[in-house]
Write an enzyme that holds these catalytic residues in place. Structure first.
Site, PDB file in Angstrom:
ATOM      1  N   TYR A 227       4.812   9.584 -10.511  1.00 25.68           N
ATOM      2  CA  TYR A 227       3.835   8.753  -9.904  1.00 25.68           C
ATOM      3  C   TYR A 227       3.214   8.171 -11.152  1.00 25.68           C
ATOM      4  O   TYR A 227       3.068   6.736 -10.792  1.00 25.68           O
ATOM      5  CB  TYR A 227       2.635   9.795  -9.358  1.00 25.68           C
ATOM      6  CG  TYR A 227       1.462   9.247  -9.067  1.00 25.68           C
ATOM      7  CD1 TYR A 227       1.240   8.739  -7.595  1.00 25.68           C
ATOM      8  CD2 TYR A 227       0.459   9.058  -9.643  1.00 25.68           C
ATOM      9  CE1 TYR A 227       0.193   8.344  -7.124  1.00 25.68           C
ATOM     10  CE2 TYR A 227      -0.958   8.502  -9.241  1.00 25.68           C
ATOM     11  CZ  TYR A 227      -0.854   8.072  -7.891  1.00 25.68           C
ATOM     12  OH  TYR A 227      -1.970   7.492  -7.314  1.00 25.68           O
TER      13      TYR A 227
ATOM     14  N   ASN B 294       0.788  -1.131  -0.025  1.00 25.25           N
ATOM     15  CA  ASN B 294       0.268   0.130   0.112  1.00 25.25           C
ATOM     16  C   ASN B 294       0.873   1.250  -0.109  1.00 25.25           C
ATOM     17  O   ASN B 294       0.092   2.330  -0.366  1.00 25.25           O
ATOM     18  CB  ASN B 294      -0.845   0.129   1.286  1.00 25.25           C
ATOM     19  CG  ASN B 294      -1.567   1.266   1.460  1.00 25.25           C
ATOM     20  OD1 ASN B 294      -2.528   1.661   0.623  1.00 25.25           O
ATOM     21  ND2 ASN B 294      -1.195   1.978   2.817  1.00 25.25           N
TER      22      ASN B 294
END
Length: 266
Positions: free
Chosen positions: A158, A91
């Site tokens: 990202y 995560n």
């Protein structure tokens, strides 16, 4: 009381990176509610202390996920306490810089890739031997993004990491399927919370417009005109980890109200 549809095996053990806050915390607490034994790691000692206060049955390790030696300590702690693993939730992640590619500092690029991509490799590398020795197999869930399906202006590092995670998810699913280890990626859109608020503020500053305009741009990218909640992601993670997801592997699952584009055109 009606028995929940999603159930987990007795003595089910889950490891969640960056599990003390945000999406990771909600996933961890959802698994705890289903009876799982949960170990988290996080970079924030304060967040860990608060998580353990609220979830005293859980365990935790302070960890910078971009540091392989610290990740190794996570697994030493996990083995010492449980000596097994059923589920890894990769995560950990950061938003990274919001800027045109030529303006991005190389160190910011490397930091984003280290946390959003390299850390997932570190955790998987160390988790797989434990999952492989589990008689019932196991599951890895990579938290990717709907940015893995599109280009995403002003978010180069990202986006690069999230696209890479899909390739790793499918590759690991192929490698580990014969061991009854399933690997999937969850690809949320914008998620309600502090992180998206920060992204919106930086995007608004870069473009010289209001945060309200950027929020509207982000919402109209989705057919359902919404931001998802962390609980939506946790629900799917629990489903995939349970027997209900026993035949699902190698999938990149969108949780985003159907994103149509991330072009961010004003």
């Amino acid at each position: 009381m009606t028995k929940p549809i999603i159930t987990l095996d007795d003595n089910f053990v889950a490891l969640i990176s960056a599990g003390a806050s945000g999406i990771g915390k909600v996933i961890a607490e959802s698994l705890i509610a289903l009876g799982a034994k949960v170990h988290i790691c996080d970079v924030s000692e304060t967040a860990i202390a608060e998580f353990i206060r609220l979830n005293p049955t859980a365990s935790a390790t302070l960890c910078d996920v971009s540091n392989f030696e610290q990740v190794e300590q996570v697994f030493r702690d996990l083995k010492s306490k449980y000596n097994k693993l059923d589920l890894l939730v990769n995560n950990a992640g950061i938003a990274g810089p919001t800027d045109k590619v030529e303006n991005i500092d190389p160190q910011e690029w490397c930091n984003t890739i280290n946390i959003d991509l390299n850390a997932h490799f570190y955790f998987a590398k160390l988790a797989i031997p434990l999952l492989r020795t589990n008689n019932k197999g196991g599951s890895i869930i990579n938290i990717s993004s709907n940015a893995a399906f599109f280009g995403f202006p002003l978010r180069s590092p990202y986006t690069a990491s999230k696209w890479a995670l899909i390739g790793l998810t499918k590759t690991w699913a192929m490698e580990l399927g014969p061991d009854n280890i399933r690997v999937n990626a969850l690809c949320p859109g914008s998620v309600n919370g502090d992180r998206i608020n920060g992204v919106i503020e930086r995007d608004a500053k870069e473009r010289g417009v209001s945060t309200e305009e950027i929020t509207n741009i982000y919402k109209i990218q989705s057919s359902m005109r919404l931001f998802v909640d962390p609980e939506d992601i946790a629900n799917m993670a629990c489903f995939l980890a349970s027997p209900l997801g026993a035949s699902i592997s190698g999938q990149a699952i969108g949780l985003d109200g159907h994103t149509e584009s991330l072009s961010n055109n004003l």
